[in-house]
Design an enzyme around this catalytic site. Structure first.
Site, PDB file in Angstrom:
ATOM      1  N   HIS A  46      15.657  -6.334 -37.108  1.00 53.21           N
ATOM      2  CA  HIS A  46      17.093  -5.447 -37.004  1.00 53.21           C
ATOM      3  C   HIS A  46      18.177  -6.444 -36.545  1.00 53.21           C
ATOM      4  O   HIS A  46      17.984  -7.431 -35.816  1.00 53.21           O
ATOM      5  CB  HIS A  46      16.786  -4.548 -35.841  1.00 53.21           C
ATOM      6  CG  HIS A  46      17.585  -3.418 -35.839  1.00 53.21           C
ATOM      7  ND1 HIS A  46      18.727  -3.634 -35.164  1.00 53.21           N
ATOM      8  CD2 HIS A  46      17.854  -2.261 -36.252  1.00 53.21           C
ATOM      9  CE1 HIS A  46      19.555  -2.460 -35.223  1.00 53.21           C
ATOM     10  NE2 HIS A  46      18.733  -1.600 -35.838  1.00 53.21           N
ATOM     11  N   ASP A  77      10.201  -6.760 -29.542  1.00 50.53           N
ATOM     12  CA  ASP A  77      11.151  -5.733 -29.648  1.00 50.53           C
ATOM     13  C   ASP A  77      10.210  -4.501 -29.941  1.00 50.53           C
ATOM     14  O   ASP A  77       9.667  -4.515 -31.086  1.00 50.53           O
ATOM     15  CB  ASP A  77      12.163  -6.055 -30.758  1.00 50.53           C
ATOM     16  CG  ASP A  77      12.987  -4.876 -31.320  1.00 50.53           C
ATOM     17  OD1 ASP A  77      12.881  -3.594 -30.995  1.00 50.53           O
ATOM     18  OD2 ASP A  77      13.774  -4.920 -32.247  1.00 50.53           O
ATOM     19  N   GLN A 118      10.569   0.422 -32.287  1.00 49.98           N
ATOM     20  CA  GLN A 118       9.839   1.285 -33.128  1.00 49.98           C
ATOM     21  C   GLN A 118       8.390   1.437 -32.752  1.00 49.98           C
ATOM     22  O   GLN A 118       7.668   2.389 -32.989  1.00 49.98           O
ATOM     23  CB  GLN A 118       9.971   0.638 -34.706  1.00 49.98           C
ATOM     24  CG  GLN A 118      11.386   0.553 -35.300  1.00 49.98           C
ATOM     25  CD  GLN A 118      12.002   1.884 -35.299  1.00 49.98           C
ATOM     26  OE1 GLN A 118      11.378   3.022 -35.626  1.00 49.98           O
ATOM     27  NE2 GLN A 118      13.079   1.984 -35.527  1.00 49.98           N
ATOM     28  N   LYS A 171      14.125   6.946 -29.062  1.00 47.53           N
ATOM     29  CA  LYS A 171      13.118   6.995 -30.207  1.00 47.53           C
ATOM     30  C   LYS A 171      11.761   7.705 -29.530  1.00 47.53           C
ATOM     31  O   LYS A 171      10.678   7.746 -30.646  1.00 47.53           O
ATOM     32  CB  LYS A 171      12.929   5.479 -30.805  1.00 47.53           C
ATOM     33  CG  LYS A 171      14.199   4.938 -31.435  1.00 47.53           C
ATOM     34  CD  LYS A 171      13.850   3.747 -32.172  1.00 47.53           C
ATOM     35  CE  LYS A 171      15.125   2.800 -32.379  1.00 47.53           C
ATOM     36  NZ  LYS A 171      16.058   3.355 -33.517  1.00 47.53           N
ATOM     37  N   CYS A 183      20.198  -1.725 -40.920  1.00 51.39           N
ATOM     38  CA  CYS A 183      20.480  -2.731 -40.056  1.00 51.39           C
ATOM     39  C   CYS A 183      19.681  -3.969 -39.958  1.00 51.39           C
ATOM     40  O   CYS A 183      19.433  -4.651 -39.194  1.00 51.39           O
ATOM     41  CB  CYS A 183      20.740  -2.214 -38.702  1.00 51.39           C
ATOM     42  SG  CYS A 183      21.880  -1.076 -38.018  1.00 51.39           S
TER      43      CYS A 183
END
Lengths: 420, 152
Positions: A137, A214, A217, A240, A378
């Protein structure tokens, strides 16, 4: 002492999920969009919120609002308890060793910026290498570009194949004595690939590099154990994970965080201040300057409770079924091409429709009440890799059903009717 | 409430026709002015080239990539400004922007007497606020190019 009411677990944490009961806890799923029941397939952008999380925000402001770590008064103590109890919940959620390894941030983006700015500036120098992947991202690209520009370091990229899997042999070749930092996405937001982060961490550590994962998600979709992964940093966003916007977590190994310079400065992050010298507070306060998003933390705590109550493994299983079913249905449609075919995928499907721009697909689906994301997500380098400007992305949450995927299938058929 | 009829209003035949077969899509050999507009949120782009003869827009080239609305609007725009002088072109731009913003043309001095012709096929876009910026992309590129002309 009064403490916030514990929200009951939605159901027994075993056996298959009762999706109807789960859907009943998300008030927004009852609304209509353009005269049709909302079909929300955009959870990768942000998940919807269960009533328990919505209530926790109201409850915080109704009954516990005060600043944290300051007052001697009871209300401040209660707000502080909520704030610190949530830190322990977050610690347990990702299996960190110590609650002081949990730093509250606005979200994954701020977490990565914190690490790039604080750890990066202190440890990455002229001629050093920082490695990211081809499927990041923008928020895990730009902070490292800025750092590398500033320090004269090189930003290197682990390539991927057309399935959307990283080329691990190429990664091995990129590693070397100048590799200072590796920052990798756990689950790609654009194509759904779940990367072998444990292996990546092991390979990077063999060269003495520090690794950030990261987890924006992955945290809502995959059970995460930071000790098992052995990553040095892990970042995720509350919104999220069925929680509020504006709150997230940076996990970092204690010794690394402890040695890092502050990121932002001001109140809350100091031990003592004179005009000659400031002594910084210990972890985690050193990285939490200013009055934090206390209500957001209360909501994050409620969200973690809710997810734990349902069971992240059961959420993962349910979503796996949705992804498999979605792939099957979309593959039945001539003129639909699914982007990426990774070895391991979670939570979402990206696709394109022959001759129809993703925005137009999005508008036709929206007329059916179906919310998907159309765009580059993104992740413009990912789009460039596949030679496309954008995709349609259907992403799933615990509340989605196979019936909704059938509606998506019908919606895509309508796209062909309009553009046929 | 937005139903299928609204979709038909958005994706009128003339819009789909200009999307599938964009007009004036050949680059000009020696343009007098060029303009470009990119939407960073979706990556759509439109490039406009103009050539002038005796103060009138003689040659138009519209190229780009993007959704049906951005590309059809740009194509229709190219047809609309061909043969027009600078003030007439600016009046069309103003009238089209007013149409997208949902203002009636009588509200708009300059737009009052402008017949937008086939561009009226894009009227349905105004009911889709997120798509208005798609529709205006080519017009931003045109205005870019017109600034070059006005400065000469």
């Amino acid at each position: 002492m009064t403490t916030p009411t514990a929200h009951p677990a939605p159901q027994a944490n075993s056996g298959p999920l009762d999706i109807a009961a789960i859907r009943g806890q998300f008030p927004i799923l009852d609304i209509e969009i353009n005269g049709k029941p909302l079909i929300y397939l955009d959870s990768a952008a942000t998940s919807q919120k269960p009533q328990a999380v919505i209530d926790s925000l109201v409850e915080y402001y109704s009954s516990f609002n005060a600043n944290v770590h300051r007052g001697v008064h009871t209300l401040s103590q209660q707000a502080t308890d909520i704030y610190e109890d949530t830190r322990v919940k977050a610690q347990a959620f990702i299996n960190a060793r110590d609650a002081r390894e949990i730093i509250y941030v606005r979200g994954t983006t701020e977490a990565i910026n914190l690490v790039a700015s604080s750890y990066g500036r202190a440890n990455v120098g002229d001629g050093d290498d920082v490695i990211i992947t081809a499927m990041e991202h923008h928020s895990n690209i730009v902070p490292w570009q800025i750092l590398c520009d500033e320090r004269g370091a090189n930003l290197k990229v682990i390539p991927m194949n057309d399935d959307g899997d990283l080329l691990m042999d190429e990664f091995e070749k990129l590693l070397g004595p100048r590799t200072k930092f590796v920052s990798v996405v756990h689950q790609a937001n654009s194509i759904g690939t779940v990367n072998p982060v444990k292996q990546i961490v092991e390979m990077a550590h063999a060269h003495g590099a520090v690794v950030l994962v990261d987890g924006a998600q992955s945290a809502p979709h995959i059970p995460v154990d930071v000790q098992d992964l052995d990553c040095d940093f892990y970042a995720f966003s509350g919104h999220k994970l069925y929680g509020p916007t504006g709150i997230g977590v940076l996990y970092g190994k204690y010794d690394l965080l402890n040695a890092m310079p502050p990121y932002q400065s001001g109140g809350e992050m100091i031990a003592s201040v004179t005009f000659e010298k400031t002594i910084y507070a210990d972890l985690p306060a050193k990285f939490e300057a200013g009055t934090p998003h206390i209500a957001g933390v209360a909501g994050l705590g409620a969200a973690i409770d809710w997810v734990q109550g349902v069971g992240i493994e059961r959420i993962a299983e349910h979503e796996h079924r949705l992804v498999e079913y979605g792939l099957q249905r979309l593959n039945e449609i001539d003129g639909v091409k699914i982007i990426g075919n990774p070895k391991r995928r979670a939570g979402l499907i990206s696709f394109i429709v022959d001759g129809v721009h993703p925005h137009d697909v999005g508008t036709v689906l929206d007329s059916q009440g179906i919310a998907i994301r159309a765009g580059h997500h993104c992740a413009q380098p990912v789009m460039a890799h596949f030679g496309i400007p954008a995709t349609v992305r259907a992403s799933f949450g615990v509340y989605n059903t196979t019936d909704e995927i059938d509606r998506l299938y019908e919606g895509v058929q309508q796209v062909f009717e309009v553009f046929g | 409430m937005r139903e299928t009829e609204d979709l038909d209003e958005l994706y009128r035949d003339v819009v789909l026709d200009h999307y599938r077969s964009p007009r004036n899509s050949e680059p000009l050999e020696s343009p007098d002015a060029e303009g470009e507009a990119i939407n960073p949120f979706c990556g759509d782009e439109v490039r406009v080239q103009l050539s002038l003869v005796d103060g009138l827009i003689d040659g138009v080239s519209i190229t780009g990539v993007g959704c049906s609305i951005s590309q059809a609007s740009a194509s229709l725009m190219g047809e609309a400004v061909k043969g027009k002088n600078l003030p007439e072109t600016l009046a069309i731009v103003k009238a089209f922007r007013a149409l997208m913003q949902g203002r009636s043309r009588s509200d708009d001095d300059a737009g009052g007497e402008i017949d937008l012709g086939e561009l009226m096929a894009l009227e349905g876009v105004k009911r889709y606020p997120v798509r208005i910026k798609c529709s205006l992309l080519g017009w931003n590129a045109l205005e870019d190019a017109l600034k070059v002309i006005a400065a000469v």
